[in-house]
Design a protein around this motif. Structure first.
Motif, short mmCIF file in Angstrom:
data_model
loop_
_atom_site.label_atom_id
_atom_site.label_comp_id
_atom_site.label_asym_id
_atom_site.label_seq_id
_atom_site.Cartn_x
_atom_site.Cartn_y
_atom_site.Cartn_z
N THR A 1 0.83 -1.17 -0.02
CA THR A 1 0.02 -0.09 -0.08
C THR A 1 0.86 1.28 -0.07
O THR A 1 2.07 1.29 0.40
N ASP B 1 0.74 5.93 -0.23
CA ASP B 1 0.09 7.17 -0.21
C ASP B 1 -0.30 7.61 -1.63
O ASP B 1 0.82 7.68 -2.64
N PRO B 2 -1.49 7.68 -2.08
CA PRO B 2 -1.87 8.16 -3.53
C PRO B 2 -0.86 9.70 -3.77
O PRO B 2 -1.03 9.79 -4.99
N ASN B 3 -0.56 10.28 -3.01
CA ASN B 3 -0.05 11.57 -3.05
C ASN B 3 1.37 11.56 -3.22
O ASN B 3 2.16 12.54 -3.40
N ALA C 1 3.62 7.15 -6.09
CA ALA C 1 2.30 7.09 -6.90
C ALA C 1 2.40 7.91 -8.03
O ALA C 1 1.74 7.35 -9.23
N LYS C 2 3.07 8.83 -8.00
CA LYS C 2 3.32 9.81 -9.16
C LYS C 2 3.86 9.05 -10.22
O LYS C 2 3.80 9.08 -11.46
N ALA D 1 2.04 6.30 -11.75
CA ALA D 1 1.11 6.75 -12.77
C ALA D 1 1.70 6.88 -14.17
O ALA D 1 1.13 6.67 -15.16
#
Length: 183
Positions: A95, A97-99, A103-104, A107
């Protein structure tokens, strides 16, 4: 099992029977063999993704090759099952943190990584591998893309479709039933 015009089968047996009935249309005439373990597809994914995963892991400090391979494996499973809904989304591998920077970076890398899934699925079909999920994946693709005449012929063979244990039926299986039941 058949009784007075009734056929009883698992969804996988039913799907394989349809794929076998239309080999040119469904699998481009390729011979298929059942691989219940899914090892053939997993091997293809590992072969096609190793270099890209290594490259992407280098861009993501703190993430191991095994974690990225695990995420890609989970994505392959989800793709074979018709992709998860938002409520089913998430990774068992790790898991984050999407920020976060990870995550970047993920993406930005995802189009390349998800392209590996499509490549592995196509190669598995070309090499004739079918596991439980792939039987449904390829039947779904066939039903969505076959000629209206073939779909009408298949629908004409069915008076009823009974889905036992509906709570255990996944969205792809439901979509297959809908395609076969809708005129």
């Amino acid at each position: 099992m058949a009784h007075q015009g009734m056929a009883i089968s698992t969804i996988h047996g039913f799907a394989k029977k349809i794929l076998d009935s239309y080999p040119l249309e469904a699998t481009e005439g390729l011979l298929t063999h059942f691989d219940p373990s899914g090892a053939g597809l997993q091997e293809i994914l590992e072969e096609t993704s190793a270099e890209t995963l290594l490259e992407q892991t280098r861009l993501m400090p703190g993430i191991s090759y095994a974690q990225m391979a695990g995420l890609l494996g989970e994505t392959l499973t989800a793709a074979k099952q018709g992709w998860p809904s938002e409520s089913q989304a998430g990774s068992k591998t790790f898991t984050f943190d999407p920020n976060s920077e990870f995550a970047k970076t993920l993406a930005q890398s995802w189009p390349k990584l998800s392209g590996l899934i499509g490549l592995a699925l196509t190669q598995s079909r070309d090499q004739g591998y079918l596991d439980y999920d792939l039987i449904l994946y390829w039947l779904h693709a066939f039903l969505k893309n076959c000629s209206p005449q073939i779909l009408e012929e298949l629908q004409g063979r069915l008076n009823y479709i009974l889905l036992d244990e509906l709570q255990d039926t996944d969205p792809l299986q439901i979509e297959i039933a809908v395609l076969l039941a809708t005129n």
